[in-house]
Design a protein around this motif. Structure first.
Motif, mmCIF file in Angstrom:
data_model
loop_
_atom_site.group_PDB
_atom_site.id
_atom_site.type_symbol
_atom_site.label_atom_id
_atom_site.label_comp_id
_atom_site.label_asym_id
_atom_site.label_seq_id
_atom_site.Cartn_x
_atom_site.Cartn_y
_atom_site.Cartn_z
ATOM 1 N N ALA A 179 -5.070 4.399 -0.132
ATOM 2 C CA ALA A 179 -4.048 3.359 -0.002
ATOM 3 C C ALA A 179 -3.998 2.819 1.418
ATOM 4 O O ALA A 179 -3.879 1.600 1.634
ATOM 5 C CB ALA A 179 -2.683 3.914 -0.410
ATOM 6 N N ARG A 239 2.500 6.677 -7.177
ATOM 7 C CA ARG A 239 1.423 7.464 -7.780
ATOM 8 C C ARG A 239 1.265 8.868 -7.203
ATOM 9 O O ARG A 239 0.524 9.675 -7.754
ATOM 10 C CB ARG A 239 0.103 6.709 -7.644
ATOM 11 C CG ARG A 239 0.036 5.525 -8.597
ATOM 12 C CD ARG A 239 -1.014 4.514 -8.192
ATOM 13 N NE ARG A 239 -1.061 3.419 -9.138
ATOM 14 C CZ ARG A 239 -0.196 2.400 -9.149
ATOM 15 N NH1 ARG A 239 0.786 2.364 -8.270
ATOM 16 N NH2 ARG A 239 -0.301 1.428 -10.041
ATOM 17 N N LEU A 268 -5.175 9.942 -2.403
ATOM 18 C CA LEU A 268 -4.544 8.648 -2.697
ATOM 19 C C LEU A 268 -4.008 8.001 -1.429
ATOM 20 O O LEU A 268 -4.105 6.782 -1.249
ATOM 21 C CB LEU A 268 -3.402 8.831 -3.703
ATOM 22 C CG LEU A 268 -3.785 9.111 -5.147
ATOM 23 C CD1 LEU A 268 -2.536 9.379 -5.979
ATOM 24 C CD2 LEU A 268 -4.570 7.944 -5.739
ATOM 25 N N GLY A 301 0.818 -1.212 0.000
ATOM 26 C CA GLY A 301 0.000 0.000 0.000
ATOM 27 C C GLY A 301 0.848 1.257 0.000
ATOM 28 O O GLY A 301 0.600 2.195 -0.768
ATOM 29 N N SER A 357 -5.043 -1.074 2.231
ATOM 30 C CA SER A 357 -3.964 -1.952 2.700
ATOM 31 C C SER A 357 -4.142 -2.321 4.173
ATOM 32 O O SER A 357 -3.854 -3.459 4.570
ATOM 33 C CB SER A 357 -2.595 -1.323 2.450
ATOM 34 O OG SER A 357 -2.456 -0.101 3.141
ATOM 35 N N TRP A 389 2.628 1.468 -3.407
ATOM 36 C CA TRP A 389 1.684 1.900 -4.444
ATOM 37 C C TRP A 389 1.506 3.415 -4.385
ATOM 38 O O TRP A 389 1.509 4.097 -5.406
ATOM 39 C CB TRP A 389 0.351 1.193 -4.242
ATOM 40 C CG TRP A 389 -0.707 1.563 -5.225
ATOM 41 C CD1 TRP A 389 -0.954 0.970 -6.432
ATOM 42 C CD2 TRP A 389 -1.680 2.624 -5.088
ATOM 43 N NE1 TRP A 389 -2.015 1.592 -7.050
ATOM 44 C CE2 TRP A 389 -2.473 2.606 -6.258
ATOM 45 C CE3 TRP A 389 -1.950 3.569 -4.108
ATOM 46 C CZ2 TRP A 389 -3.520 3.507 -6.446
ATOM 47 C CZ3 TRP A 389 -2.989 4.460 -4.302
ATOM 48 C CH2 TRP A 389 -3.757 4.420 -5.465
ATOM 49 N N LEU A 390 1.363 3.937 -3.173
ATOM 50 C CA LEU A 390 1.199 5.381 -3.001
ATOM 51 C C LEU A 390 2.439 6.130 -3.484
ATOM 52 O O LEU A 390 2.325 7.164 -4.155
ATOM 53 C CB LEU A 390 0.921 5.703 -1.532
ATOM 54 C CG LEU A 390 0.823 7.189 -1.172
ATOM 55 C CD1 LEU A 390 -0.313 7.867 -1.932
ATOM 56 C CD2 LEU A 390 0.658 7.346 0.339
#
Length: 199
Positions: free
Chosen positions: A124, A109, A120, A102, A128, A105-106
């Protein structure tokens, strides 16, 4: 946001220290004075240490197990027969992995200090943390001998309902503190760079 090697070498021990102190306190006091930061640490590590997962994630996992072992055995208890240690204990690798992913991923992005990044970050963290909670709580409920039989889906959902909010609140608290620190350092770095440029 990729960190330099030097930044990673500074961030990793700081995160490891926070987890060691709070995870040890959790075994002794549960949610009282110093809540366990482990979930927040894994999320923040995924964000700040993205790209270093091959060494950082295993080291943080090893630290978590070592802290548990030291605290449990220091109380004169057998690690393997402790309430929290069962076949479900090893599902923490997947649970903490969800938090790491998580954060990672953040990091891929995020668009800097913008409102869109905040949205976001919230998404996230919620996704997560929920995945981590379902894996850790579910594995303990279904695999641990500490949970009395008979077990049922309804009782599991009730159990999750009892514990979900406290875990979310503690994780969000530590991630929020990490985010505030991140913003502060980013602003200070930007101001210093601007000062050097104008002189």
């Amino acid at each position: 946001m990729a960190m330099t090697r030097t930044q990673r070498l500074g961030i990793f021990p700081a995160l490891a220290l926070v987890m060691a102190v709070t995870r040890g306190a959790m075994h002794l006091h549960h949610f009282e004075a110093l809540p366990d930061a482990s979930w927040g640490v894994f999320f923040l590590a995924g964000f700040w240490l993205r790209g270093a997962g091959r060494w950082a994630f295993p080291l943080l996992m090893a630290e978590a197990v070592l802290v548990d072992y030291l605290v449990i055995t220091s109380q004169g208890l057998n690690f393997w027969s402790h309430y929290c240690v069962s076949p479900a204990y090893w599902f923490l690798v997947a649970a903490y992995g969800a938090l790491w992913l998580g954060g990672s991923w953040l990091a891929r992005r995020q668009a800097g200090l913008k409102l869109s990044t905040l949205g976001l970050a919230v998404a996230a963290l919620l996704v997560s943390e929920a995945a981590c909670f379902v894996v850790s709580n579910g594995s303990f409920y279904w695999l641990s001998s500490s949970v009395p039989a008979p077990r049922s889906i309804g009782a599991w959902f009730e159990n999750m309902g009892d514990w979900y909010l406290p875990f979310l609140q503690v994780t969000a608290l530590y991630v929020g503190l990490g985010a505030a620190l991140h913003v502060l350092v980013s602003q200070m770095t930007r101001a210093l760079a601007h000062a050097r440029h104008t002189h």
